[in-house]
Design an enzyme around this catalytic site. Structure first.
Site, PDB file in Angstrom:
ATOM      1  N   CYS A  66       0.840  -1.201   0.000  1.00 47.66           N
ATOM      2  CA  CYS A  66       0.000   0.000   0.000  1.00 47.66           C
ATOM      3  C   CYS A  66       0.876   1.252   0.000  1.00 47.66           C
ATOM      4  O   CYS A  66       1.846   1.345   0.758  1.00 47.66           O
ATOM      5  CB  CYS A  66      -0.908  -0.007   1.234  1.00 47.66           C
ATOM      6  SG  CYS A  66      -1.985   1.434   1.300  1.00 47.66           S
ATOM      7  N   CYS A  70       0.584   5.078   6.881  1.00 46.54           N
ATOM      8  CA  CYS A  70      -0.012   4.905   8.216  1.00 46.54           C
ATOM      9  C   CYS A  70       1.007   4.201   9.130  1.00 46.54           C
ATOM     10  O   CYS A  70       1.427   3.066   8.845  1.00 46.54           O
ATOM     11  CB  CYS A  70      -1.297   4.090   8.126  1.00 46.54           C
ATOM     12  SG  CYS A  70      -2.407   4.660   6.819  1.00 46.54           S
ATOM     13  N   CYS A 110     -16.106  -9.473   6.515  1.00 46.83           N
ATOM     14  CA  CYS A 110     -15.474  -8.181   6.210  1.00 46.83           C
ATOM     15  C   CYS A 110     -14.255  -8.409   5.325  1.00 46.83           C
ATOM     16  O   CYS A 110     -13.344  -9.146   5.702  1.00 46.83           O
ATOM     17  CB  CYS A 110     -14.999  -7.503   7.483  1.00 46.83           C
ATOM     18  SG  CYS A 110     -16.265  -7.361   8.733  1.00 46.83           S
TER      19      CYS A 110
HETATM   20 FE1  SF4 Z   1      -2.646   1.293   3.441  1.00 43.46          FE
HETATM   21 FE2  SF4 Z   1      -2.918   2.781   5.648  1.00 43.46          FE
HETATM   22 FE3  SF4 Z   1      -4.835   0.993   4.904  1.00 43.46          FE
HETATM   23 FE4  SF4 Z   1      -2.437   0.184   5.826  1.00 43.46          FE
HETATM   24  S1  SF4 Z   1      -3.994   1.308   6.951  1.00 43.46           S
HETATM   25  S2  SF4 Z   1      -3.553  -0.645   4.095  1.00 43.46           S
HETATM   26  S3  SF4 Z   1      -1.053   1.728   4.959  1.00 43.46           S
HETATM   27  S4  SF4 Z   1      -4.211   2.837   3.813  1.00 43.46           S
END
Ligand code: SF4
Ligand code: SAM
Ligand code: DTB
Length: 340
Positions: A66, A70, A110
């Site tokens: 991703c 985060c 989910c």
């Molecule tokens: Fe991507 Fe943030 Fe979701 Fe993790 S929490 S999958 S880094 S968007």
């Protein structure tokens, strides 16, 4: 105080409010634990069967790689966590997992994807999964990141019941955790979900170094939405090696219990889900959370990339606590008009 006085004291608390001040929530959070628990449990009992827990099962339909940053997340491409970047699972694979979840007793399935947000062609494929899972008789939930205009409507047409999109923390603390999308962008996605007529699943994480004011701030934003989320996941940080938050101090379980209790009081009709972090949690902490108003969990031996308690551990705890999890039993559904 007589029982009648107690009933009078708590009756107004079950009427949903959307005007909580930060100071009120901090006062609620900081009061003596027994007072907080008493109040939260009274609210809980007035809205739900207190001995019934809703079970949701999670499946990571698109793992790793991703682009977001985060700080808690093992699936960000920016951190070396050992999570592989895999493509979207096939619909057949997803349906086989959904069937297993149903056989294990889950009511909701989910599906999570490690995306900043879905592309339009992704939506078509996820829509097929949603229709298939619904045909199995399960409620559906997806968490795909930020939605562009029109995408929520497409998901609704496929039969989606819930969209999970967490605010994660307070608006103030947010920029210490994520820089690649704003708090407002998260609120915009939640609005799109609500406008499309999909139930909202939205909560956050504790244990990331936030203050009591930040926990209260997150709960204030949730409770002051025009409609409360139908589900509120409370995650405890799972510290994953390689992420910036890997060396955080352990979360005090009493802080978790206080957060759950406040969520219950502020959003009386919501399912408050005791989410990530249960593997590391003692049975007694979980029991206190259920008393404080948590009435949903992720059930199944994996979350997205990390461990969740074994089925046998959860089953044994349910038995010891006398908790019912029968998905066909609807007697414990919220019996107020909760989310007005
Ligand atoms: Fe991507 Fe943030 Fe979701 Fe993790 S929490 S999958 S880094 S968007
Ligand atoms: N990519 C999508 C998004 O971020 O909206 C969906 C998946 S994302 C993994 C869903 C949520 O999982 C996050 O918002 C966060 O609240 C939670 N989460 C992720 N990693 C976690 C961790 N290490 N500990 C606790 N919660 C976590
Ligand atoms: C939520 O609030 N918690 C779940 C679900 N929504 C998607 C995810 C927890 C993830 C924990 C870390 C992992 O397993 O990767």
């Amino acid at each position: 105080m007589s029982i009648d006085d107690t009933a009078q004291e708590f009756a107004p608390l079950t009427a949903p409010r959307h005007d909580w001040s930060l100071a009120e929530i901090i006062t609620l959070y900081r009061q003596p634990l027994n007072d907080l628990l008493h109040r939260a449990h009274a609210v809980h009992r007035s809205c739900f069967d207190p001995n019934r827990i809703q079970l949701s099962t999670l499946l990571n339909i698109k793992s790793g790689g991703c682009p977001e940053d985060c700080a808690y997340c093992p699936q960000s491409v920016r951190y070396k966590t050992g999570v592989e970047n895999e493509g979207l699972m096939s619909c057949d694979q997803v349906l086989a997992e959904a069937q297993r979840a149903k056989a294990s007793g889950a009511k909701r399935f989910c599906m999570g994807a490690a995306w900043r947000g879905p592309k339009d062609r992704d939506i078509d494929r996820v829509a097929e999964m949603i229709s298939g899972v619904r045909t199995l008789g399960l409620e559906t939930c997806v968490t795909l990141g930020m939605l562009k205009p029109g995408q929520a409507e497409q998901l609704k047409s496929a039969g989606l019941d819930y969209y999970n999109h967490n605010l994660d923390t307070s608006e103030n603390f947010y920029s210490s955790i994520i820089s690649t999308r704003t708090f407002q962008e998260r609120l915009d996605t939640l609005q799109r979900v609500r406008d499309a007529g999909i139930n909202v699943c939205c909560g956050g994480i504790i244990g990331m170094g936030e203050s009591v004011e930040d926990r209260a701030g997150l709960l204030q934003t949730l409770a002051c939405l025009p409609r409360h989320p139908e589900s509120v996941p409370i995650n405890t940080l799972v510290k994953v090696a390689g992420t910036p938050l890997a060396e955080q101090e352990d979360t005090d379980p009493i802080d978790l219990v206080r957060t759950v209790a406040c969520a219950r009081i502020l959003m009386p009709g919501a399912y408050v889900r005791l989410s990530a972090g249960r593997t590391e949690m003692s049975d007694s902490t979980q029991a206190l959370c259920y008393f404080a108003g948590a009435n949903s969990i992720f059930y199944g031996e994996k979350l997205l990339t990390t461990e969740n308690p074994q089925f046998s551990r959860d089953q044994s705890l349910f038995e010891r606590l006398g908790l019912s999890t029968d998905p066909s039993d609807t007697s414990g559904e919220a019996h107020t008009a909760p989310n007005v």
